[in-house]
Design a protein around this motif. Structure first.
Motif, PDB file in Angstrom:
ATOM      1  N   GLU A  10       9.195  -8.959  -1.353  1.00  0.00           N
ATOM      2  CA  GLU A  10       9.783  -8.475  -2.606  1.00  0.00           C
ATOM      3  C   GLU A  10      10.751  -7.332  -2.305  1.00  0.00           C
ATOM      4  N   GLY A  11      11.669  -7.074  -3.257  1.00  0.00           N
ATOM      5  CA  GLY A  11      12.576  -5.937  -3.128  1.00  0.00           C
ATOM      6  C   GLY A  11      12.027  -4.718  -3.832  1.00  0.00           C
ATOM      7  N   GLY A  12      12.966  -3.908  -4.380  1.00  0.00           N
ATOM      8  CA  GLY A  12      12.528  -2.699  -5.069  1.00  0.00           C
ATOM      9  C   GLY A  12      13.178  -1.437  -4.558  1.00  0.00           C
ATOM     10  N   ALA A  13      14.377  -1.556  -3.971  1.00  0.00           N
ATOM     11  CA  ALA A  13      15.106  -0.399  -3.443  1.00  0.00           C
ATOM     12  C   ALA A  13      14.201   0.382  -2.476  1.00  0.00           C
ATOM     13  N   MET A  14      14.031   1.676  -2.679  1.00  0.00           N
ATOM     14  CA  MET A  14      13.283   2.475  -1.705  1.00  0.00           C
ATOM     15  C   MET A  14      11.783   2.202  -1.716  1.00  0.00           C
ATOM     16  N   ARG A  15      11.291   1.453  -2.702  1.00  0.00           N
ATOM     17  CA  ARG A  15       9.905   0.981  -2.600  1.00  0.00           C
ATOM     18  C   ARG A  15       9.772   0.048  -1.397  1.00  0.00           C
ATOM     19  N   GLY A  16      10.891  -0.518  -0.977  1.00  0.00           N
ATOM     20  CA  GLY A  16      10.886  -1.427   0.161  1.00  0.00           C
ATOM     21  C   GLY A  16      10.437  -0.779   1.456  1.00  0.00           C
ATOM     22  N   LEU A  17      10.402   0.550   1.508  1.00  0.00           N
ATOM     23  CA  LEU A  17       9.905   1.205   2.723  1.00  0.00           C
ATOM     24  C   LEU A  17       8.400   1.026   2.879  1.00  0.00           C
ATOM     25  N   PHE A  18       7.709   0.722   1.787  1.00  0.00           N
ATOM     26  CA  PHE A  18       6.308   0.294   1.908  1.00  0.00           C
ATOM     27  C   PHE A  18       6.253  -0.973   2.748  1.00  0.00           C
ATOM     28  N   THR A 186       5.805  -4.733  -3.752  1.00  0.00           N
ATOM     29  CA  THR A 186       6.039  -3.290  -3.783  1.00  0.00           C
ATOM     30  C   THR A 186       5.561  -2.660  -5.088  1.00  0.00           C
ATOM     31  N   GLN A 187       4.826  -3.451  -5.876  1.00  0.00           N
ATOM     32  CA  GLN A 187       4.165  -2.938  -7.075  1.00  0.00           C
ATOM     33  C   GLN A 187       2.672  -3.244  -6.965  1.00  0.00           C
ATOM     34  N   PRO A 188       1.825  -2.397  -7.556  1.00  0.00           N
ATOM     35  CA  PRO A 188       0.377  -2.596  -7.450  1.00  0.00           C
ATOM     36  C   PRO A 188      -0.112  -3.745  -8.321  1.00  0.00           C
ATOM     37  N   LEU A 189      -1.339  -4.178  -8.062  1.00  0.00           N
ATOM     38  CA  LEU A 189      -1.976  -5.206  -8.871  1.00  0.00           C
ATOM     39  C   LEU A 189      -2.039  -4.737 -10.326  1.00  0.00           C
ATOM     40  N   GLY A 190      -1.668  -5.613 -11.237  1.00  0.00           N
ATOM     41  CA  GLY A 190      -1.712  -5.276 -12.650  1.00  0.00           C
ATOM     42  C   GLY A 190      -0.404  -4.759 -13.218  1.00  0.00           C
ATOM     43  N   PHE A 191       0.594  -4.559 -12.357  1.00  0.00           N
ATOM     44  CA  PHE A 191       1.883  -4.076 -12.854  1.00  0.00           C
ATOM     45  C   PHE A 191       2.517  -5.125 -13.759  1.00  0.00           C
ATOM     46  N   VAL A 192       3.041  -4.680 -14.898  1.00  0.00           N
ATOM     47  CA  VAL A 192       3.733  -5.562 -15.842  1.00  0.00           C
ATOM     48  C   VAL A 192       5.142  -5.030 -16.056  1.00  0.00           C
ATOM     49  N   LYS A 193       6.124  -5.851 -15.756  1.00  0.00           N
ATOM     50  CA  LYS A 193       7.520  -5.437 -15.939  1.00  0.00           C
ATOM     51  C   LYS A 193       7.911  -5.550 -17.404  1.00  0.00           C
ATOM     52  N   LEU A 248       3.899   3.477  -6.426  1.00  0.00           N
ATOM     53  CA  LEU A 248       4.427   4.242  -5.299  1.00  0.00           C
ATOM     54  C   LEU A 248       5.087   5.550  -5.725  1.00  0.00           C
ATOM     55  N   GLY A 249       5.514   5.641  -6.967  1.00  0.00           N
ATOM     56  CA  GLY A 249       6.041   6.895  -7.471  1.00  0.00           C
ATOM     57  C   GLY A 249       7.272   7.396  -6.743  1.00  0.00           C
ATOM     58  N   ARG A 262       6.406   9.113   3.343  1.00  0.00           N
ATOM     59  CA  ARG A 262       5.110   8.926   2.660  1.00  0.00           C
ATOM     60  C   ARG A 262       4.899   7.458   2.295  1.00  0.00           C
ATOM     61  N   VAL A 263       5.915   6.833   1.693  1.00  0.00           N
ATOM     62  CA  VAL A 263       5.793   5.444   1.265  1.00  0.00           C
ATOM     63  C   VAL A 263       5.690   4.516   2.467  1.00  0.00           C
ATOM     64  N   TYR A 264       6.472   4.778   3.490  1.00  0.00           N
ATOM     65  CA  TYR A 264       6.412   3.989   4.723  1.00  0.00           C
ATOM     66  C   TYR A 264       5.019   4.060   5.358  1.00  0.00           C
ATOM     67  N   GLU A 265       4.462   5.259   5.450  1.00  0.00           N
ATOM     68  CA  GLU A 265       3.145   5.433   6.068  1.00  0.00           C
ATOM     69  C   GLU A 265       2.047   4.764   5.247  1.00  0.00           C
ATOM     70  N   LEU A 266       2.225   4.722   3.927  1.00  0.00           N
ATOM     71  CA  LEU A 266       1.249   4.023   3.090  1.00  0.00           C
ATOM     72  C   LEU A 266       1.254   2.529   3.422  1.00  0.00           C
ATOM     73  N   GLY A 267       2.462   1.974   3.632  1.00  0.00           N
ATOM     74  CA  GLY A 267       2.556   0.573   4.033  1.00  0.00           C
ATOM     75  C   GLY A 267       1.882   0.330   5.376  1.00  0.00           C
ATOM     76  N   ARG A 268       2.102   1.217   6.316  1.00  0.00           N
ATOM     77  CA  ARG A 268       1.446   1.094   7.628  1.00  0.00           C
ATOM     78  C   ARG A 268      -0.072   1.127   7.480  1.00  0.00           C
ATOM     79  N   LYS A 269      -0.564   2.058   6.681  1.00  0.00           N
ATOM     80  CA  LYS A 269      -2.013   2.220   6.502  1.00  0.00           C
ATOM     81  C   LYS A 269      -2.629   0.963   5.897  1.00  0.00           C
ATOM     82  N   GLU A 270      -1.989   0.415   4.858  1.00  0.00           N
ATOM     83  CA  GLU A 270      -2.517  -0.791   4.221  1.00  0.00           C
ATOM     84  C   GLU A 270      -2.589  -1.949   5.212  1.00  0.00           C
ATOM     85  N   MET A 271      -1.540  -2.105   6.005  1.00  0.00           N
ATOM     86  CA  MET A 271      -1.507  -3.221   6.944  1.00  0.00           C
ATOM     87  C   MET A 271      -2.505  -3.030   8.076  1.00  0.00           C
TER      88      MET A 271
END
Length: 287
Positions: A10-18, A186-193, A248-249, A262-271
């Motif tokens: 998925e995209g999402g501009a700078m959310r993509g660093l996750f 790049t959005q959490p479970l339950g996100f509604v656009k 991701l805020g 911060r967002v990049y490291e969160l992605g690393r941690k999850e993986m």
């Protein structure tokens, strides 16, 4: 039965660093796929997965995020592009933090970037094999957001952001024969656009292209159907989904290096935490 496995970004501009953090951990651990399909930031960051360049996405984003040549209202005012085309798609990949075109080209794994044809209002899923200047134009098109980007003209198409028409192209990968897929959201479970507040401005600036206006008007509906389908496939065991544990805020145009990290490291941690699950999913696909 050995089933082909795809990776959907998925995209999402700078959310993509996750997603960039997720991908770097995958590369660190030798995780491979039969094909990748990326949308917007998922394409421009995800191409480094095919070229095998661990850390490149976070490195150049942290280095240049507050550079007005990279992303600024000044760039938008002067050129019509919030993200500077010359700087982002020429100077950085060719000089300042080189994109390894040879490694990209020599990797046989198909890589697809999703763009939107503004004349038809339909998605284009373009296979990009070379990492050359023309491929860069498709990567740029995939990430060119309406209103703050000029239309990208390549191969006779007029293109903008792939997220307008196919934000999470899981079904598109399945139609290509990849029945088992890893999906990075790049959005959490339950996100509604919700419907975009930019629609009136889009109607004004894109009045020549009524089909893409209609696509933008229903984008939120299509997106929410796609997240529901991803969840359905996840529960059925056909998709392995990696998503942020919470919102991701981060701003789409974040220029604070600490926030990007911060967002990049969160992605690393999850993986890292889910590596055993991912390996099991891929092993089951290849039996």
């Amino acid at each position: 039965m050995n089933q082909k496995t795809g990776l959907v970004l998925e995209g999402g501009a700078m959310r993509g660093l996750f997603s960039a953090g997720v991908l770097d951990v995958m590369m660190d651990n030798g995780i491979e796929f039969d094909a990748v399909m990326g949308v917007s930031a998922g394409a421009v960051f995800g191409c480094n997965f095919k070229s095998g360049q661990i850390g490149r996405s976070i490195r150049y984003n942290m280095r240049f995020c507050d550079d007005p040549r990279y992303c600024s209202l000044e760039s938008l005012r002067k050129t019509g592009d919030l993200y500077g085309v010359q700087f982002c798609y020429d100077e950085i990949p060719n000089k300042l933090d080189p994109f390894d075109k040879e490694a990209y080209r020599s990797n046989p794994m198909p890589f697809y970037a999703v763009c939107t044809n503004v004349e038809t209002g339909k998605a284009i899923h373009k296979r990009l094999d070379n990492g050359d200047a023309k491929d860069m134009e498709y990567f740029r098109a995939s990430a060119s957001m309406p209103v703050v980007s000029r239309i990208v003209e390549v191969d006779g198409y007029k293109l903008l952001d792939g997220g307008i028409t196919d934000s999470i192209p899981l079904a598109s990968m399945e139609r290509r024969g990849y029945k088992r897929n890893v999906v990075v959201l790049t959005q959490p479970l339950g996100f509604v656009k919700k419907k975009s507040k930019m629609i009136p401005l889009i109607r004004m600036t894109m009045h020549q292209y009524p089909n893409v206006i209609r696509a933008m008007e229903v984008r939120h509906i299509r997106y929410n159907k796609q997240t529901a389908y991803v969840r359905e496939q996840e529960l059925a065991g056909n998709a392995f989904v990696i998503r942020p544990p919470h919102d991701l805020g981060i701003s789409r145009t974040e220029d604070d290096p600490a926030e990007l990290r911060r967002v990049y490291e969160l992605g690393r941690k999850e993986m890292e935490e889910r590596l055993p699950e991912l390996r099991k999913f891929l092993e089951e696909s290849r039996r």
